[in-house]
Design an enzyme around this catalytic site. Structure first.
Site, mmCIF file in Angstrom:
data_model
loop_
_atom_site.group_PDB
_atom_site.id
_atom_site.type_symbol
_atom_site.label_atom_id
_atom_site.label_comp_id
_atom_site.label_asym_id
_atom_site.label_seq_id
_atom_site.Cartn_x
_atom_site.Cartn_y
_atom_site.Cartn_z
ATOM 1 C CB SER A 16 26.285 -20.657 36.467
ATOM 2 O OG SER A 16 27.519 -20.292 35.893
ATOM 3 C CB CYS A 17 23.425 -16.639 35.550
ATOM 4 S SG CYS A 17 22.910 -15.045 34.889
ATOM 5 N N PRO A 18 24.503 -16.734 32.319
ATOM 6 C CG PRO A 18 24.655 -15.554 30.281
ATOM 7 C CD PRO A 18 25.498 -16.134 31.413
#
Lengths: 199, 81
Positions: B17-19
């Site tokens: 997931s982000c980033p």
């Protein structure tokens, strides 16, 4: 100043002052060279985008934003510096960064009321809950984000004054962290940066 | 949807997931030669907006196509310089 050009008129002439200001060919050449250098400096500055972050918090939730933004900006090609001061130093601390805590009080969004959150051991409970979520969601850990950011060329700076205030040592920090810097360094980075953030 | 370009490399960031999808895409693109296309496989729904925004704001890359599958989001990025 005297010139060798044929345009030079006498002191009495109407253009006398202007004529005296006409620079020589050599002077003009030097000035052009000077301007070309300045222009190439400006062009070089425009090519490299810069971001400057000041990280002041050391709780688990507040450690994420500066690291996520720093690594992402680096992916965009920004030169990124993150200046860590006060509790923000813990993010760069090899041991303490693995044990950052989430406060169970002072945040109305927490699932427990402040009265309960203030009980002994509650910070540990809320921190474990958050760590479990981080793990379940495959969210990067603080350590992973630090290592990734360093790989991508992010410069992490540890404020010298607070290193001493917290009684930390240079060896406490991840390899690659810059120490021996102060507010003036941060100001300089912010002045040069396209994006400046205080977290 | 058919993909009509040669894929030089595939980056699997499923689960991340982000980033990380953006950060790892950047690293993978750095290893490619000019003109080559990177395929990115992600499960993060945010990758649709994030990778498009990243490609738009970054010199030397071009987002060719984004495909939203049932479980996997596919992104095709060309290194242009």
């Amino acid at each position: 100043m005297s010139t060798d050009t044929s345009d030079t008129t006498t002191e009495d002439g109407p253009n006398g002052d202007a004529a005296e200001e006409i620079p020589s060919r050599a002077e003009l050449a030097a000035r052009v060279e000077e301007l070309e250098e300045e222009l190439s400096d400006v062009a070089a500055g425009q090519n490299s985008k810069k971001m400057s972050i000041v990280a002041t918090k050391g709780t688990l939730d507040m450690a994420y934003p500066p690291l996520i933004l720093a690594s992402t900006a680096a992916a965009f090609g920004y030169d990124v510096t993150v200046f860590h001061t006060f509790w923000g130093l813990d993010i760069l601390h090899k041991e303490r960064s693995k044990n950052l805590k989430l406060s169970s009080v002072g945040n109305p969004n927490m699932p427990v009321p402040n009265m309960v959150g203030a009980l002994p051991g509650m910070d540990r409970v809320t921190t474990s809950m958050m760590e479990k979520r981080i793990n379940d969601n495959d969210t990067a850990t603080i350590e992973e984000l630090i290592e990734t950011s360093l790989d991508m060329g992010v410069e992490f700076q540890a404020c010298q004054m607070t290193i001493e205030l917290m009684d930390y040592d240079e060896d406490n920090f991840y390899d690659g962290v810059t120490t021996g810097v102060g507010a003036a360094t941060a100001i300089q980075d912010m002045a040069d940066a396209d994006i400046q953030l205080l977290v | 949807m058919s993909v009509e370009f040669d894929i030089a490399e595939t980056l699997d960031v499923k689960g991340a997931s982000c980033p990380m999808p953006v950060v790892q895409t950047k690293s993978a693109i750095d290893d490619l030669a000019e003109g080559e296309v990177l395929e990115v496989l992600a499960t993060d729904p945010g990758s649709m907006s994030d990778l498009d925004g990243w490609a738009d704001g970054t010199d030397g890359v071009e987002m060719l196509e984004q495909v939203e599958g049932d479980d996997v989001y596919k992104h095709y990025v060309r290194k242009t310089e």
